[in-house]
Motif scaffolding. Structure first.
Motif, PDB file in Angstrom:
ATOM      1  N   ASN A 157      -3.678  -8.173  -1.436  1.00 26.87           N
ATOM      2  CA  ASN A 157      -4.172  -6.819  -1.669  1.00 26.87           C
ATOM      3  C   ASN A 157      -4.448  -6.628  -3.159  1.00 26.87           C
ATOM      4  O   ASN A 157      -3.526  -6.591  -3.970  1.00 26.87           O
ATOM      5  CB  ASN A 157      -3.144  -5.801  -1.179  1.00 26.87           C
ATOM      6  CG  ASN A 157      -3.638  -4.369  -1.287  1.00 26.87           C
ATOM      7  OD1 ASN A 157      -4.760  -4.142  -1.705  1.00 26.87           O
ATOM      8  ND2 ASN A 157      -2.804  -3.420  -0.906  1.00 26.87           N
ATOM      9  N   THR A 184      -6.189  -3.982  -4.376  1.00 29.20           N
ATOM     10  CA  THR A 184      -6.649  -2.599  -4.548  1.00 29.20           C
ATOM     11  C   THR A 184      -6.169  -1.992  -5.845  1.00 29.20           C
ATOM     12  O   THR A 184      -6.880  -1.245  -6.499  1.00 29.20           O
ATOM     13  CB  THR A 184      -6.152  -1.740  -3.371  1.00 29.20           C
ATOM     14  OG1 THR A 184      -6.619  -2.320  -2.158  1.00 29.20           O
ATOM     15  CG2 THR A 184      -6.683  -0.322  -3.491  1.00 29.20           C
ATOM     16  N   TYR A 229     -10.795  -2.000   2.842  1.00 26.30           N
ATOM     17  CA  TYR A 229     -10.723  -1.863   1.391  1.00 26.30           C
ATOM     18  C   TYR A 229     -11.226  -0.483   0.975  1.00 26.30           C
ATOM     19  O   TYR A 229     -11.946   0.177   1.709  1.00 26.30           O
ATOM     20  CB  TYR A 229     -11.585  -2.944   0.727  1.00 26.30           C
ATOM     21  CG  TYR A 229     -11.331  -3.099  -0.748  1.00 26.30           C
ATOM     22  CD1 TYR A 229     -10.175  -3.706  -1.218  1.00 26.30           C
ATOM     23  CD2 TYR A 229     -12.256  -2.639  -1.671  1.00 26.30           C
ATOM     24  CE1 TYR A 229      -9.944  -3.852  -2.566  1.00 26.30           C
ATOM     25  CE2 TYR A 229     -12.038  -2.791  -3.026  1.00 26.30           C
ATOM     26  CZ  TYR A 229     -10.886  -3.397  -3.467  1.00 26.30           C
ATOM     27  OH  TYR A 229     -10.646  -3.527  -4.803  1.00 26.30           O
ATOM     28  N   ARG A 230     -10.834  -0.067  -0.218  1.00 22.98           N
ATOM     29  CA  ARG A 230     -11.206   1.278  -0.687  1.00 22.98           C
ATOM     30  C   ARG A 230     -12.717   1.375  -0.884  1.00 22.98           C
ATOM     31  O   ARG A 230     -13.271   0.829  -1.799  1.00 22.98           O
ATOM     32  CB  ARG A 230     -10.510   1.592  -2.013  1.00 22.98           C
ATOM     33  CG  ARG A 230      -9.028   1.815  -1.862  1.00 22.98           C
ATOM     34  CD  ARG A 230      -8.453   2.475  -3.103  1.00 22.98           C
ATOM     35  NE  ARG A 230      -7.064   2.831  -2.885  1.00 22.98           N
ATOM     36  CZ  ARG A 230      -6.408   3.711  -3.613  1.00 22.98           C
ATOM     37  NH1 ARG A 230      -7.023   4.331  -4.595  1.00 22.98           N
ATOM     38  NH2 ARG A 230      -5.148   3.987  -3.378  1.00 22.98           N
ATOM     39  N   TYR A 259      -2.186   5.167   2.689  1.00 21.85           N
ATOM     40  CA  TYR A 259      -3.290   4.224   2.769  1.00 21.85           C
ATOM     41  C   TYR A 259      -3.009   3.055   3.722  1.00 21.85           C
ATOM     42  O   TYR A 259      -3.838   2.164   3.854  1.00 21.85           O
ATOM     43  CB  TYR A 259      -3.614   3.652   1.382  1.00 21.85           C
ATOM     44  CG  TYR A 259      -4.015   4.689   0.376  1.00 21.85           C
ATOM     45  CD1 TYR A 259      -4.878   5.720   0.719  1.00 21.85           C
ATOM     46  CD2 TYR A 259      -3.537   4.646  -0.939  1.00 21.85           C
ATOM     47  CE1 TYR A 259      -5.261   6.677  -0.205  1.00 21.85           C
ATOM     48  CE2 TYR A 259      -3.906   5.592  -1.863  1.00 21.85           C
ATOM     49  CZ  TYR A 259      -4.755   6.615  -1.495  1.00 21.85           C
ATOM     50  OH  TYR A 259      -5.124   7.559  -2.412  1.00 21.85           O
ATOM     51  N   ARG A 260      -1.839   3.001   4.335  1.00 18.38           N
ATOM     52  CA  ARG A 260      -1.483   1.854   5.174  1.00 18.38           C
ATOM     53  C   ARG A 260      -2.344   1.818   6.428  1.00 18.38           C
ATOM     54  O   ARG A 260      -2.771   2.849   6.953  1.00 18.38           O
ATOM     55  CB  ARG A 260       0.004   1.906   5.520  1.00 18.38           C
ATOM     56  CG  ARG A 260       0.897   1.708   4.288  1.00 18.38           C
ATOM     57  CD  ARG A 260       2.357   1.937   4.587  1.00 18.38           C
ATOM     58  NE  ARG A 260       3.137   1.897   3.347  1.00 18.38           N
ATOM     59  CZ  ARG A 260       4.413   2.234   3.247  1.00 18.38           C
ATOM     60  NH1 ARG A 260       5.069   2.642   4.337  1.00 18.38           N
ATOM     61  NH2 ARG A 260       5.035   2.168   2.104  1.00 18.38           N
ATOM     62  N   PRO A 291       0.832  -1.210   0.000  1.00 18.98           N
ATOM     63  CA  PRO A 291       0.000   0.000   0.000  1.00 18.98           C
ATOM     64  C   PRO A 291       0.865   1.258   0.000  1.00 18.98           C
ATOM     65  O   PRO A 291       1.965   1.279   0.547  1.00 18.98           O
ATOM     66  CB  PRO A 291      -0.815  -0.106   1.282  1.00 18.98           C
ATOM     67  CG  PRO A 291      -0.723  -1.537   1.695  1.00 18.98           C
ATOM     68  CD  PRO A 291       0.586  -2.035   1.195  1.00 18.98           C
ATOM     69  N   GLU A 314       3.810  -0.081  -5.045  1.00 18.80           N
ATOM     70  CA  GLU A 314       2.417   0.370  -4.950  1.00 18.80           C
ATOM     71  C   GLU A 314       1.811   0.646  -6.312  1.00 18.80           C
ATOM     72  O   GLU A 314       0.675   1.120  -6.409  1.00 18.80           O
ATOM     73  CB  GLU A 314       2.347   1.644  -4.104  1.00 18.80           C
ATOM     74  CG  GLU A 314       3.094   2.810  -4.708  1.00 18.80           C
ATOM     75  CD  GLU A 314       3.150   4.004  -3.774  1.00 18.80           C
ATOM     76  OE1 GLU A 314       2.504   5.002  -4.118  1.00 18.80           O
ATOM     77  OE2 GLU A 314       3.831   3.931  -2.747  1.00 18.80           O
ATOM     78  N   ILE A 364      -9.544   4.569   4.191  1.00 18.94           N
ATOM     79  CA  ILE A 364      -8.844   3.459   3.555  1.00 18.94           C
ATOM     80  C   ILE A 364      -7.778   2.927   4.506  1.00 18.94           C
ATOM     81  O   ILE A 364      -6.893   3.665   4.946  1.00 18.94           O
ATOM     82  CB  ILE A 364      -8.183   3.904   2.235  1.00 18.94           C
ATOM     83  CG1 ILE A 364      -9.243   4.540   1.309  1.00 18.94           C
ATOM     84  CG2 ILE A 364      -7.510   2.740   1.546  1.00 18.94           C
ATOM     85  CD1 ILE A 364      -8.667   5.190   0.104  1.00 18.94           C
ATOM     86  N   GLU A 399      -5.370  -0.276   4.251  1.00 16.54           N
ATOM     87  CA  GLU A 399      -4.997  -1.433   3.451  1.00 16.54           C
ATOM     88  C   GLU A 399      -3.957  -2.296   4.170  1.00 16.54           C
ATOM     89  O   GLU A 399      -3.052  -1.797   4.825  1.00 16.54           O
ATOM     90  CB  GLU A 399      -4.448  -0.992   2.099  1.00 16.54           C
ATOM     91  CG  GLU A 399      -5.493  -0.328   1.219  1.00 16.54           C
ATOM     92  CD  GLU A 399      -4.927   0.058  -0.127  1.00 16.54           C
ATOM     93  OE1 GLU A 399      -3.814  -0.407  -0.441  1.00 16.54           O
ATOM     94  OE2 GLU A 399      -5.582   0.827  -0.834  1.00 16.54           O
TER      95      GLU A 399
END
Length: 947
Positions: free
Chosen positions: A287, A289, A254-255, A112-113, A108, A183, A263, A265
């Motif tokens: 992941n 995403t 999740y987004r 977003y982490r 991520p 990413e 978010i 992730e």
């Protein structure tokens, strides 16, 4: 009883089919334009395909050699192979030796982490303040049946890297760093790993990141040299008590929103299940995403292998010690040949365009049905004996044949010119899909037609539905279909709307044809319908069920509303009721309120009512029509009181009689006719036609009835002969008898000669249309005929000719005729009834009425104004009971009772007056039918006003 010669089901179906085919022949140009629309659209797509392919096939997009540096008109440096640093040619150039890429994790982005938040309340996650500094760790989750075993696995799994010796030199080669991640989004294949061209950093994972842990290293990809930034990312491993807890945390992270704080992730999660020293059994969450926009989950191809290797090495090291290692140095795509640059435009744009092509049939069918309703042609056919069964069979089959022809031309056109949308997908699947949908569309048109009575409104709404369905499908519904997080159940709910079901089916065809053209494989086959991602099976089931449901509802509504009066919504229960022993029933006049009403009626009207009562008690077949206390009341609206259109009419009409109905406008004549022909239902009372009750058995009455309505109900594009052929077939005329009857009808109304019979009715004058309507009402020898002002708009010669036709026709049938022409009434009618304010005021033959209501002479004399008094004195001497009825500028009219004078006395008195003063003109006339009509109408209106 109904006429025994009434036409059968198939005779009626044959008549309607022949009429529809003739109607279709008149609209060949319209049909050609309709079929040309999909053809032109397919040609447009092919032209676009050629233009785009020619543009893509230019040298800039081809593999080969180009001159990189030119001096003095000569190439000093030539480069061959993939030409540009952005590697656009990767998908088309030959790659015999694909590059080796280090295996990466999907990491991520820092913002977003996973951190502590409202949606993920675990306290072992880092505080969200790390997002401001960009120092948030990347999180791995673990679970399993044996926590102690899982924690022992952490020891090996968390040794993320070896020492960073010569890191800058060896990272890309993969010699030192064991775990790397990115990413960036992935591509379809591994020929191009966007992690090294996206400008985003490559991460290496460690338990703790040292200071100054960001590097920039040179790398070479094929002929391209570039700098790649490499950063350290701290790895954080967290235990969860169950797989459902892990799944819930991953789902919430999740987004789902547009802000960073929504978010959270996770890099990956591992469920060790029942893994132990003797068993290796692991589930891996990854992941997804950043998967690419195509919907293909290429992360599983490019990024998941590193997660699998990571946990596999952990287990090996748990069993064998830290020195054991499963090497995983790189991932590499299979070699591939050079491919042509092309784009399947039909598959990309076809879903929207072809949705419009198929839906275009809906307003065509809808407007045709509404046209018959607006022009009252459907009820006109019904009144001449066409049953609901033949109408539905032929009309539905007619529209189905047009739709099938249209769709066959559409698919054939598309296939002949080479559109992959058609050629790659199995034709049998296409046939089943299109066939079910066009049936659903026709059934839907029948249902929607019940809601409209105006063609223009139906056309506008129909085309709004066409374009609206396509646009909503392309810009709304398709996004839901492609969004794997959108609940599949709601997709099925949306597909209950037929437009979205059509769009989904075409979308599946487009996806399979595009993929097949890109990969060189087949399109959709029957086996593909079992694929969980293929929505075609659901669409076919939904459309099939809706087809039967909609056609049932449409037929039911049409059965209730097919005639003007309609049927009871529970009409289907009547078959379970006991049938009456006799067609006639006891007279309804026995009610007390009707007795009071009888006392106010004229003797002739009361006598007619008594005659009806006797006929109802002792029915005979000599009387074609018997009306029993027939009433029609329209409910009040907008504060106005209810309107009594017909007030308790009782009438008996034998065969061979023409009954004329006279009355001022609004007297209730047309309301009476409309009840008799089934356009409206009586409020109370009933009538019997050939022994059949109009409230319960209009279908049987229609088989022996002819109607000439007040307004001509004709097809504009059919000729006079074709109209008579159609209605003649409905009345069971066939072969030479039909031809002879049609010719005689045309001759009788003066439409046979001069090619008039074969001219389209839309080009007829008003009088010609009127004569054709009269001919239609009489063809087939109906036992009862209703004519509403049949001679309106005719010239004197045509009117006299028409009167001869009606006189001849009444010899063997009963005719009810309404008119405003006293001359017509006197010539044609055996009996007359004068209607005023819904009530029958008098009834009898013309001579009786004139004798009853016209027992006086009308004396007229014109003199100078100075001698008006002498004229009045003269008249009073002739008849003391005389009355002046007109006076203007010396002209006076007087009514002289016939019992008071002799005609010879009048002549003698006028001769004497001429010797005393100048007489300009004089006359003595008997009472006319018009005088009777005016006298009765005025008297009735005056009585109603006083009461």
């Amino acid at each position: 009883m109904a006429d025994s010669s009434s036409s059968s089901f198939w005779t009626q179906a044959n008549a309607l089919l022949r009429k529809n085919l003739t109607f279709q022949k008149r609209h060949v140009k319209t049909n050609v334009r309709l079929i040309l629309f999909p053809f032109l659209l397919c040609v447009l797509l092919v032209v676009l395909q050629k233009l785009i392919n020619n543009e893509l096939d230019k040298s800039d997009n081809k593999c080969g050699c180009i001159c990189k540096r030119e001096e003095g008109g000569r190439c000093q440096e030539q480069v061959c192979g993939i030409q540009y640093s952005d590697l656009d040619q990767v998908s088309t150039c030959a790659i015999p030796n694909p590059p080796e890429w280090p295996p990466l994790l999907q990491v991520p982005a820092p913002q977003y982490r996973a951190v502590q938040s409202d949606i993920i309340p675990f306290s072992d996650l880092p505080d969200n303040s790390c997002r401001r500094t960009g120092s948030c760790p990347v999180t791995f989750l673990f679970t399993g049946h044996n926590q102690s075993f899982g924690e022992s696995m952490f020891v090996f799994l968390c040794v993320f890297t070896y020492y960073l010796t010569y890191y800058c030199v060896n990272t890309v080669a993969g010699a030192t760093i064991k775990i790397q991640g990115s990413e960036s989004k992935t591509e379809y294949t591994n020929f191009l790993e966007p992690a090294f061209f996206s400008g985003l950093p490559i991460y290496y994972l460690q338990t703790q990141c040292p200071s100054n842990s960001t590097f920039s290293v040179p790398i070479q990809i094929l002929t391209t040299n570039m700098q790649q930034e490499v950063r350290c990312a701290q790895g954080l491993h967290l235990w969860r008590s169950s797989s459902s807890e892990v799944n819930n945390e991953l789902y919430k992270g999740y987004r789902r929103g547009n802000t960073e704080r929504q978010i959270n992730e996770i890099v990956a999660a591992y469920d060790f299940l029942n893994t132990n020293e003797n068993r290796f059994n692991v589930n891996i969450w990854y992941n997804a995403t950043y998967k690419n926009d195509s919907g293909f989950d290429s992360i599983a191809l490019a990024r998941i292998p590193r997660s699998v290797n990571l946990v596999s090495n952990s287990y090996l090291q748990f069993l064998q010690g830290p020195g054991t290692e499963m090497l995983f140095e790189f991932v590499k795509e299979m070699p591939k040949p050079e491919t042509q640059v092309k784009l399947d435009v039909a598959s990309l744009l076809g879903t929207l365009f072809f949705t419009w092509v198929v839906l275009q049939l809906f307003p065509v069918v809808l407007t045709s049905l509404v046209y018959e309703k607006q022009q009252r042609l459907r009820i006109m056919m019904k009144m001449h004996g066409l049953g609901d069964g033949p109408y539905w069979l032929i009309s539905y089959g007619y529209f189905l044949s047009i739709s099938v022809t249209y769709m066959l031309c559409f698919v054939i056109f598309g296939s002949v010119i080479g559109l992959k949308f058609f050629t790659l997908n199995d034709y049998s699947i296409q046939f089943v899909f299109y066939f079910i949908y066009i049936n659903l569309q026709i059934a839907l048109a029948f249902l929607v037609a019940a809601m409209f009575s105006n063609v223009k409104t139906a056309t506008v709404i129909g085309y709004i539905g066409v374009f609206g369905s396509g646009l909503l499908g392309g810009f709304l519904f398709q996004f839901f279909v492609e969004d794997t997080s959108f609940p599949r159940g709601w997709i099925i709910v949306l597909e209950l709307y037929p437009g979205f079901a059509l769009y989904r089916g075409l979308y599946e065809f487009a996806q399979y044809s595009f993929t097949g053209d890109t990969l060189g494989t087949d399109g959709m086959r029957w086996g593909d319908l079992n694929d969980s991602t293929n929505g075609m099976k659901d669409v076919l089931i939904i459309m099939l069920v809706e087809w039967f449901l909609v056609i049932f509802v449409a037929y039911y509504i049409d059965k209730v509303l097919s005639s003007g009066s309609g049927k009871s919504p529970l009409f289907f229960l009547k078959r379970f009721q006991k049938k009456p022993k006799s067609s006639f029933r006891k007279p309804s006049i026995q009610r007390q309120d009707s007795k009071v009403f009888v006392q106010m009626e004229k003797p002739d009207v009361s006598q007619e009512r008594e005659k009806v009562e006797q006929l109802l008690l002792e029915p005979t077949i000599n009387h074609a029509i018997v009306c029993d206390n027939l009433k029609k009341v329209y409910p009040g609206r907008d504060g106005n009181p209810e309107k009594f259109a017909v007030r308790g009419l009782s009438l008996a009409l034998p065969q061979g009689e023409c009954f004329g109905m006279l009355g001022p406008n609004g007297a209730g004549k047309t309301s009476f006719i409309n009840m008799m022909i089934g356009l409206t239902k009586p409020s109370s009372g009933t009538a019997f036609v050939q022994g059949l009750d109009i409230t319960t058995n209009m279908d049987g009455i229609y088989t022996s009835m002819g109607v000439c309505p007040q307004h001509d109900l004709l097809w504009e594009t059919l000729t006079g002969r074709e109209h008579l052929l159609f209605y003649g077939r409905l009345k069971n005329l066939k072969g030479s008898a039909l031809t002879q009857a049609v010719e005689e009808s045309l001759k009788s109304v003066n439409l046979f000669h001069g090619g008039v019979a074969d001219r389209q009715a839309g080009k007829y004058s008003g009088g010609m249309k009127r004569r054709l309507s009269v001919a239609i009402s009489l063809i087939g020898d109906p036992r009862v005929v209703y004519m509403d002002e049949p001679s309106t708009g005719l010239d004197p010669a045509s009117r006299n000719n028409l009167w001869k036709v009606i006189k001849q026709a009444k010899q063997n049938r009963a005719i009810i005729l309404t008119t405003h022409s006293m001359e017509e009434a006197e010539v044609l009618c055996d009996r007359l009834g004068i209607f005023v304010d819904g009530s029958l005021q008098c009834i009898g033959n013309p001579k009786e009425l004139k004798g009853r209501y016209g027992g006086s002479y009308v004396f007229t004399m014109t003199t100078s104004v100075d001698h008006e008094n002498e004229v009045e004195n003269l008249v009073h001497k002739l008849s003391p009971n005389s009355s002046k009825i007109y006076h203007i500028s010396g002209t006076q009219k007087f009514e002289l009772p016939k019992g008071d004078i002799r005609i010879a006395d009048v002549f003698r008195a006028v001769d004497t007056a001429k010797r005393n003063f100048t007489v300009f003109a004089w006359g003595l006339a008997d009472t006319t039918l018009e005088d009777v009509f005016i006298k009765v109408a005025r008297g009735a209106q005056a009585f109603n006003t006083l009461s």
